[in-house]
Design a protein around this motif. Structure first.
Motif, PDB file in Angstrom:
ATOM      1  N   PRO A 416       0.835  -1.215   0.000  1.00 33.07           N
ATOM      2  CA  PRO A 416       0.000   0.000   0.000  1.00 33.07           C
ATOM      3  C   PRO A 416       0.861   1.254   0.000  1.00 33.07           C
ATOM      4  O   PRO A 416       1.929   1.301   0.598  1.00 33.07           O
ATOM      5  N   HIS A 417       0.376   2.281  -0.688  1.00 32.63           N
ATOM      6  CA  HIS A 417       1.093   3.546  -0.744  1.00 32.63           C
ATOM      7  C   HIS A 417       0.106   4.651  -1.089  1.00 32.63           C
ATOM      8  O   HIS A 417      -0.945   4.400  -1.686  1.00 32.63           O
ATOM      9  N   SER A 418       0.444   5.860  -0.668  1.00 33.58           N
ATOM     10  CA  SER A 418      -0.372   7.022  -1.007  1.00 33.58           C
ATOM     11  C   SER A 418       0.090   7.675  -2.294  1.00 33.58           C
ATOM     12  O   SER A 418      -0.709   8.118  -3.109  1.00 33.58           O
ATOM     13  N   ASP A 419       1.393   7.739  -2.455  1.00 37.84           N
ATOM     14  CA  ASP A 419       1.970   8.385  -3.635  1.00 37.84           C
ATOM     15  C   ASP A 419       3.414   7.905  -3.761  1.00 37.84           C
ATOM     16  O   ASP A 419       4.036   7.492  -2.773  1.00 37.84           O
ATOM     17  N   ALA A 420       3.946   7.959  -4.973  1.00 39.68           N
ATOM     18  CA  ALA A 420       5.339   7.555  -5.196  1.00 39.68           C
ATOM     19  C   ALA A 420       5.901   8.366  -6.359  1.00 39.68           C
ATOM     20  O   ALA A 420       5.209   8.605  -7.354  1.00 39.68           O
ATOM     21  N   LEU A 421       7.146   8.793  -6.194  1.00 39.17           N
ATOM     22  CA  LEU A 421       7.886   9.480  -7.258  1.00 39.17           C
ATOM     23  C   LEU A 421       9.000   8.547  -7.721  1.00 39.17           C
ATOM     24  O   LEU A 421       9.904   8.213  -6.948  1.00 39.17           O
ATOM     25  N   VAL A 422       8.933   8.112  -8.981  1.00 41.73           N
ATOM     26  CA  VAL A 422       9.901   7.163  -9.537  1.00 41.73           C
ATOM     27  C   VAL A 422      10.842   7.935 -10.463  1.00 41.73           C
ATOM     28  O   VAL A 422      10.390   8.641 -11.376  1.00 41.73           O
ATOM     29  N   THR A 423      12.147   7.789 -10.223  1.00 38.11           N
ATOM     30  CA  THR A 423      13.157   8.523 -10.987  1.00 38.11           C
ATOM     31  C   THR A 423      14.205   7.550 -11.506  1.00 38.11           C
ATOM     32  O   THR A 423      14.676   6.681 -10.761  1.00 38.11           O
ATOM     33  N   LEU A 424      14.565   7.704 -12.785  1.00 39.03           N
ATOM     34  CA  LEU A 424      15.660   6.937 -13.389  1.00 39.03           C
ATOM     35  C   LEU A 424      16.873   7.856 -13.475  1.00 39.03           C
ATOM     36  O   LEU A 424      16.826   8.910 -14.116  1.00 39.03           O
ATOM     37  N   THR A 425      17.978   7.480 -12.805  1.00 43.52           N
ATOM     38  CA  THR A 425      19.187   8.296 -12.777  1.00 43.52           C
ATOM     39  C   THR A 425      20.366   7.480 -13.278  1.00 43.52           C
ATOM     40  O   THR A 425      20.340   6.242 -13.272  1.00 43.52           O
ATOM     41  N   ASP A 426      21.416   8.203 -13.708  1.00 44.03           N
ATOM     42  CA  ASP A 426      22.646   7.517 -14.097  1.00 44.03           C
ATOM     43  C   ASP A 426      23.551   7.361 -12.880  1.00 44.03           C
ATOM     44  O   ASP A 426      23.157   7.681 -11.748  1.00 44.03           O
ATOM     45  N   TYR A 458      20.036   3.644 -12.110  1.00 44.95           N
ATOM     46  CA  TYR A 458      19.349   3.372 -10.853  1.00 44.95           C
ATOM     47  C   TYR A 458      17.924   3.898 -10.924  1.00 44.95           C
ATOM     48  O   TYR A 458      17.684   5.026 -11.369  1.00 44.95           O
ATOM     49  N   VAL A 459      17.002   3.033 -10.485  1.00 45.27           N
ATOM     50  CA  VAL A 459      15.595   3.409 -10.358  1.00 45.27           C
ATOM     51  C   VAL A 459      15.354   3.738  -8.885  1.00 45.27           C
ATOM     52  O   VAL A 459      15.463   2.861  -8.016  1.00 45.27           O
ATOM     53  N   VAL A 460      15.060   5.001  -8.594  1.00 49.07           N
ATOM     54  CA  VAL A 460      14.863   5.480  -7.226  1.00 49.07           C
ATOM     55  C   VAL A 460      13.384   5.798  -7.047  1.00 49.07           C
ATOM     56  O   VAL A 460      12.820   6.606  -7.797  1.00 49.07           O
ATOM     57  N   ALA A 461      12.766   5.151  -6.070  1.00 46.36           N
ATOM     58  CA  ALA A 461      11.343   5.372  -5.786  1.00 46.36           C
ATOM     59  C   ALA A 461      11.209   5.986  -4.400  1.00 46.36           C
ATOM     60  O   ALA A 461      11.619   5.381  -3.405  1.00 46.36           O
ATOM     61  N   SER A 462      10.663   7.196  -4.326  1.00 49.21           N
ATOM     62  CA  SER A 462      10.346   7.850  -3.045  1.00 49.21           C
ATOM     63  C   SER A 462       8.871   7.594  -2.771  1.00 49.21           C
ATOM     64  O   SER A 462       7.987   8.203  -3.387  1.00 49.21           O
TER      65      SER A 462
END
Length: 482
Positions: A416-426, A458-462
């Motif tokens: 479960p989650h309310s919101d997520a920010l997914v970012t692809l970085t080098d 890297y896939v970073v999910a906040s």
């Protein structure tokens, strides 16, 4: 046989003056004394382009015997050379008209043309001068002069073009230490290009000869030259001279070094593939309390740092092969945005990865954001340290961990989650692609960027769930498209 001087005979009429069109004169004919033999010779025409002169010869034989005529050309050495190997024959009581051809383009210039006529025991000689030398025409002189001027101008232009010279020399005023110095250049003329890079005290850093006439000069700089300056000199050297240009280039410290001089262990990664995953729990962090830094790394040593946005180090913790380290958040960090940086090493390879956290005051802690204990609980069955308790059950899963450039990768949010920010970085933290995932959605699709060699991203999910927040990192390997 005797030779008689003969008597000049005035020519009686037009036919005698111009036999076969030849312009005979009174000096072109002679009669043998008391004999009926007459001989006439004159220059008929001269072709300077072909180098041939034609002499008209008339012999009048009023005798009953054959008259022989031998033709000679007299040149600078005054040695007569017979034109024809056989003599010309004038029949008895007849007239012989003919042309005799003589070369005038011989290196030894023609002086005169001579004909010896012999008959009835006596002989006579007639001769004609060589063709007159024509004075050079004014236009010809102008043409020769212009040709000479053009030749001199072309020779001068060739000499000027052969002088070595630097036409492009654009060095930068400053460069970061440890990065290559790139200088656009171009030189012309005959010669070679040489360069040398030296310090202010005269110590030579690099020197070589450049083969290409146009390009970008790349010189590797040492890492310890920050806050100094170097002198760069380019020399175009040739047989006709030398062109020298110099420039002073200031060395600057790299941004990473400027932000972490107090902690030299933090640096840019040499090989980011050593780190697979990185996350911090709980989130948000509490001032004065511990957080668990969880990671998957293929390394032998390393360190964890807590940095603020300006690069100042607030705390540190040792690297653990178990994949978990405790990091104490200072009480003074309350209300700040921080970054947890993992720096690892394996032999000559180094890698670094980071994740952002928010530090809340200790009295603002929420029940859902339970702080993990500084000492992991013991497992009731094995007696070993149990993994730290997660305050959130949400995480991410990648459809595949290795893809080809241009392919799609689906990032699925688990739990479960309310919101997520997914970012692809080098590997250096630069954002390649970013997207939001709402609570009603389960994931997002990213596109693998173009690469020239296998590279780690890297896939970073906040992820936010209620008042709790966590950052999860997954490694993605992208290979070049076929």
């Amino acid at each position: 046989m005797s030779v008689h001087g003969g008597t000049l005979v005035p020519l009686p009429g037009p036919e005698a003056l111009q036999p076969n069109g030849a312009p005979f004169s009174a000096h072109g004919g002679i009669r043998l004394a008391d004999q009926g033999v007459f001989a006439f010779v004159a220059l008929a025409w001269h072709d300077r382009h072909k180098g041939v002169a034609a002499y008209a010869l008339r012999v009048v034989n009023g005798t009953s015997e054959t008259v022989l005529c031998r033709c000679f050309e007299i040149r600078g050495g005054e040695v007569p050379v017979e034109v024809y190997p056989m003599p010309l024959v004038a029949a008895p009581n007849g007239v012989m008209d003919t042309f005799v051809f003589v070369r005038t383009d011989h290196p030894d210039a023609l002086s005169r043309f001579v004909v010896d006529v012999a008959g009835r025991g006596a002989a006579l000689r007639v001769e004609a001068p060589a063709p007159a030398k024509r004075a050079p025409h004014v236009l010809a002189l102008l043409g020769w002069g212009l040709s000479l001027l053009l030749l001199l101008a072309a020779a001068g232009a060739a000499v000027i073009a052969s002088i070595p010279r630097l036409t492009v020399f654009e060095p930068p005023t400053s460069v970061v230490a440890g990065t290559p110095l790139e200088v656009p250049y171009a030189f012309g003329g005959v010669g070679s290009l040489q360069y040398d890079l030296a310090t202010d005290d005269g110590r030579t850093i690099a020197a070589d000869t450049v083969e290409a006439r146009v390009g970008i000069l790349r010189i590797a700089l040492p890492n310890d030259g920050a806050h100094g300056s170097y002198r760069l000199r380019l020399r175009a050297v040739g047989p006709l001279g030398t062109d020298v240009r110099t420039a002073s280039v200031a060395m600057l410290a790299p941004p990473q070094q400027a932000n972490t001089l107090a902690k030299p262990g933090i640096s840019s990664p040499d090989d980011a593939t050593l780190i697979g995953e990185l996350n911090v729990t709980p989130a948000p962090a509490q001032a004065g309390r511990d957080v668990h830094v969880n990671y998957v790394a293929d390394a032998t040593s390393g360190k964890i740092w807590l940095l603020d946005l300006s690069g100042k180090a607030w705390a540190s913790a040792p690297y653990s092969s178990d994949g978990t380290s405790l990091l104490r958040i200072p009480a003074a960090a309350a209300g700040r945005e921080m970054r947890v940086v993992l720096q690892v090493e394996r032999g000559p390879q180094r890698a670094m990865s980071s994740v952002g956290i928010v530090v809340e005051p200790n009295n603002a802690a929420h029940p859902a954001a339970t702080i993990a204990q500084s000492t992991p609980a013991q497992s009731p069955t094995t007696g070993e340290a149990a993994p730290p308790r997660q305050t959130m059950s949400a995480g991410i899963e990648l459809s595949q961990s290795s893809v080809v450039a241009g392919q799609s990768v689906h990032v699925r949010i688990t739990g479960p989650h309310s919101d997520a920010l997914v970012t692809l970085t080098d590997a250096r933290g630069q954002v390649i692609e970013q997207g939001d995932v709402s609570g009603q959605e389960r994931g997002i699709t990213l596109t693998a960027p173009a690469v020239n060699a296998p590279s780690a991203f890297y896939v970073v999910a906040s992820i936010t769930s209620g008042v709790s927040q966590a950052s999860v990192v997954r490694k993605l390997v992208v290979t070049p498209a076929p």
